[in-house]
Design an enzyme around this catalytic site. Sequence first.
Site, mmCIF file in Angstrom:
data_model
loop_
_atom_site.group_PDB
_atom_site.id
_atom_site.type_symbol
_atom_site.label_atom_id
_atom_site.label_comp_id
_atom_site.label_asym_id
_atom_site.label_seq_id
_atom_site.Cartn_x
_atom_site.Cartn_y
_atom_site.Cartn_z
ATOM 1 N N HIS A 274 0.870 -1.125 0.077
ATOM 2 C CA HIS A 274 0.053 -0.169 -0.053
ATOM 3 C C HIS A 274 0.931 1.280 0.029
ATOM 4 O O HIS A 274 0.587 2.257 -0.841
ATOM 5 C CB HIS A 274 -0.961 0.012 1.005
ATOM 6 C CG HIS A 274 -1.847 1.211 1.146
ATOM 7 N ND1 HIS A 274 -3.134 1.096 0.945
ATOM 8 C CD2 HIS A 274 -1.735 2.445 1.639
ATOM 9 C CE1 HIS A 274 -3.757 2.363 1.279
ATOM 10 N NE2 HIS A 274 -2.920 3.194 1.669
ATOM 11 N N GLU A 275 1.854 1.232 0.939
ATOM 12 C CA GLU A 275 2.522 2.562 0.986
ATOM 13 C C GLU A 275 3.544 2.620 -0.227
ATOM 14 O O GLU A 275 4.169 3.698 -0.686
ATOM 15 C CB GLU A 275 3.235 2.666 2.253
ATOM 16 C CG GLU A 275 2.669 2.523 3.671
ATOM 17 C CD GLU A 275 1.642 3.483 3.881
ATOM 18 O OE1 GLU A 275 1.792 4.583 3.108
ATOM 19 O OE2 GLU A 275 0.355 3.484 4.187
ATOM 20 N N HIS A 278 1.937 4.405 -2.748
ATOM 21 C CA HIS A 278 1.944 5.933 -2.750
ATOM 22 C C HIS A 278 3.567 6.495 -2.883
ATOM 23 O O HIS A 278 3.592 7.521 -3.481
ATOM 24 C CB HIS A 278 1.802 6.310 -1.011
ATOM 25 C CG HIS A 278 0.247 6.134 -0.814
ATOM 26 N ND1 HIS A 278 -0.816 7.010 -1.103
ATOM 27 C CD2 HIS A 278 -0.553 5.619 0.243
ATOM 28 C CE1 HIS A 278 -1.722 6.785 -0.507
ATOM 29 N NE2 HIS A 278 -1.670 5.971 0.380
ATOM 30 N N GLU A 304 -4.282 7.969 -3.065
ATOM 31 C CA GLU A 304 -5.071 6.690 -2.414
ATOM 32 C C GLU A 304 -5.341 5.605 -3.746
ATOM 33 O O GLU A 304 -5.215 4.515 -3.334
ATOM 34 C CB GLU A 304 -6.168 7.024 -1.615
ATOM 35 C CG GLU A 304 -6.878 5.815 -0.946
ATOM 36 C CD GLU A 304 -5.719 5.429 0.310
ATOM 37 O OE1 GLU A 304 -4.800 6.253 0.296
ATOM 38 O OE2 GLU A 304 -5.853 4.417 1.180
#
Length: 512
Positions: A274-275, A278, A304
């Site tokens: 997830h990160e 980003h 996001e």
Amino acid sequence: MKTLATLEPLIARLREVQHLNSAASLLSWDQETYMPPGGGPARADQLATLQGLAHDKLVSPEVEALLMQWIDPATGQARDQPGDAWDEPSRSLLREVWRDFSRARKLPSDFVKRLGRECSLAQQVWAEARGQNSFARFLPSLRTIVALKLEETRYLGYRDSPYDALLDTYEPGATVAALTPLFATLKARLVPLLNRVLKSRAAVDDALLFQTYDPTRQMEFGKLVLTAMGYDFDRGRLDLSAHPFTTSFHPTDVRVTTRVYKKEFSACLFSCVHEGGHGLYDQGLDQERYGTPLGEALSLGIHESQSRLWENCVGRSRPFWRCFYPLLQQLFPEQLKAVEPDRFYAAINRVTPSLIRVEADELTYNLHIMLRFEIERDLIEGQIAVEDLQAAWNDKMRDYLGLAPPTDAEGVLQDVHWSLGAIGYFPTYALGNLYSVQLYEQARRDIQGLEEEIAAGRLTVLKKWLNQKVHRWGRTFTADHLIRRVTGTPLSPEPFLAYLEQKYGELYRLSS
Ligand code: ZN
């Protein structure tokens, strides 16, 4: 034709603002990772000083004088002289700088300081209240924050709903009028789908994820996946923090964090992915445009979308695990040698209504967001009082997810956002989910054999596509323009709903 070269005096000042912001971000990153616990109060003062300097530098008379030469304040657009028009990058840059400048200027600096101080205090009270399971303990602070946010809506201005002024901070252009029907469509399809999943006889067991997994090996695997995604460790780091996050000081220095639990496999890996999504966005921004809006992420919803695309569309897909599951089995032979890939895939995609948003599966996640959207909207529009939040929360939790929070910590007190003054932030999570699938479906159309590439571990084909289509543009386009430009259609809940119906229909053997 006038180009960015004309804007150089303005850009030089914007870069200085960014230097101050980057220094503040570095202090924040340190606070969450390595700062000793005693450093908190002094760090809050250091941050407030840097943020104040950045704000003053942005709204300075020098910047205003430069903008007034080039912008029509009535429209917020670049002013063209006959026969001497601006090129497109300059137009975008001026439009976005004006947005930042005029918003910042509407907020009196006394108000900015008051809000900052109250939020810093409220955050501590929230943490204590959560620890004591007491909404009543947090109530006075929350009342102060909500009053300040209402004051903010009056400074910023709005047309229909005061909540629009707050939404616009995080997702430019987002409004109650646009989000209400969008979320209603989602709810009308998600709730029945969830009920069918819960009634299905297909047993999905995720106990295998809760064996003992050595933390060092978990981190090793997280790094391996990040590297495969194309996250550049020469321009990035991976560290541990209580709540995973991504921060960036420049495209050449982007930091992601994760958390690791010995008795649970998912948290570390899926936070890394997830990160990492980003992080790829921040590393993929145009270095030449650093400090200007053209070198900044477009919105929280688009940010996001990048993390959710990697976490869910890729990281929870069969093709991804065709490559990575054998590697994971090698790292954890005792735990996974006898587990078939299908069983592992089912475990990481198990649907179960839960109390905590950050632990929610793909299907129920947006229901957590809708609950918060409705509560925030009603609160800011004056339909409900701060005192009623706990009851409103518990009612909606029952309606949407069939659960009754046994404690406030697992209910109305679970998120840090309100204590930070971040009201209007939550909807960007749901928008990110919708954008993520719409973009991923387009990537599948554009990149021939994308799933075969992923199954072979060649994830960077997708990264390069995202670099070209999304990352490099910064704030050149609005979110609406970008999504039309890349996918040919405006934002729609359809791709997301079709994806969920297909994925969970198959996993839970629902007959259509
Ligand atoms: Zn995120």
